[in-house]
Design a protein around this motif. Structure first.
Motif, PDB file in Angstrom:
ATOM      1  N   LEU A  28      44.968  44.400  43.789  1.00 31.86           N
ATOM      2  CA  LEU A  28      43.702  44.571  43.237  1.00 31.86           C
ATOM      3  C   LEU A  28      43.207  43.671  42.598  1.00 31.86           C
ATOM      4  O   LEU A  28      41.890  43.611  42.467  1.00 31.86           O
ATOM      5  N   ARG A  30      42.719  42.951  39.525  1.00 38.40           N
ATOM      6  CA  ARG A  30      41.676  43.647  38.438  1.00 38.40           C
ATOM      7  C   ARG A  30      41.588  42.374  37.114  1.00 38.40           C
ATOM      8  O   ARG A  30      42.661  41.638  36.997  1.00 38.40           O
ATOM      9  N   TRP A 112      46.026  49.222  36.879  1.00 38.41           N
ATOM     10  CA  TRP A 112      44.953  49.203  36.164  1.00 38.41           C
ATOM     11  C   TRP A 112      44.644  48.399  34.835  1.00 38.41           C
ATOM     12  O   TRP A 112      43.581  48.283  34.172  1.00 38.41           O
TER      13      TRP A 112
END
Length: 222
Positions: A28, A30, A112
């Motif tokens: 991802l 992030r 996340w």
């Protein structure tokens, strides 16, 4: 043979899920949550809690607390073994149901909140000692190399304790270990303070949800 191994199959599954969560986090890509977690720590505790503990506790005490962090690896074996031995396979399935949900919630959130462990970000954690060195060796060889929010160490320990408390007062011993483990995750710089708090909350939530799920699955007529 398979019957004897079946109760322990969740262990390699949990390790594989942990590694997969780390891979997803890297995929991802992030932005780092370091500043966010530091800000939460300072807002809740008024300081960096891990650094504060290192500054205010003797090295011998810190190394003693580090034993709790290492105890997590022992707890993964002892908690299910004790409940299976005392209460039987049904209670063991109850424990793994709650623990599975707890781990799932931790690993679901992990990608996340990519972050660096505070021991690598802040000064003050190099207090030395054999137990601290052992914990760092384990992390270097088997961890995903990143901080995990919420802390699955704390979440699992709390969940195990609550599950044991449903069956026997020995669960209070597991709860004491969970408390020591939560402190050790912070004092050793393995996790932020909020990681431990969130892990405890997830452990309680995972246990509550797990109880309902297990009772529904095991109710007569299903």
């Amino acid at each position: 043979m398979l019957t004897r191994l079946a109760p322990w199959l969740p262990l390699p599954v949990l390790f594989a899920t942990y590694q997969m969560a780390g891979w997803i986090a890297r995929w991802l890509g992030r932005p780092s949550a370091n500043e966010l977690l530091l800000a939460w720590d300072r807002r809740i505790f008024g300081t960096d809690p891990g650094v504060w503990l290192v500054q205010h506790l003797p090295v011998t005490v810190l190394n003693g607390i580090d034993l709790f962090y290492f105890s997590y690896y022992v707890l993964l074996i002892v908690a299910p073994w004790v409940i299976a031995r005392r209460q039987g396979r049904s209670a063991l399935r109850d424990l793994w149901t709650s623990a599975g949900i707890t781990y799932f919630l931790c690993y679901l959130l992990l990608p996340w909140f990519p972050s660096t462990p505070p021991r690598l970000l802040l000064n003050g954690f190099a207090y030395g000692g054999p137990v601290h060195a052992l914990n760092l060796w384990v992390l270097r060889h088997f961890s995903i190399g990143a901080n995990v929010f919420p802390s699955p160490h704390v979440g699992a320990a709390v969940c195990f304790a609550l599950c044991h408390l449903r069956y026997h007062r020995a669960g209070w011993w597991f709860l004491a270990v969970a408390a020591g483990l939560a402190i050790s995750t912070v004092s050793g710089g393995y996790h932020y303070g909020v990681d431990a708090l969130a892990g405890a909350a997830v452990g309680v939530a995972g246990d509550r949800v797990g109880v309902r799920v297990y009772r529904r699955w095991s109710s007569p007529g299903r």
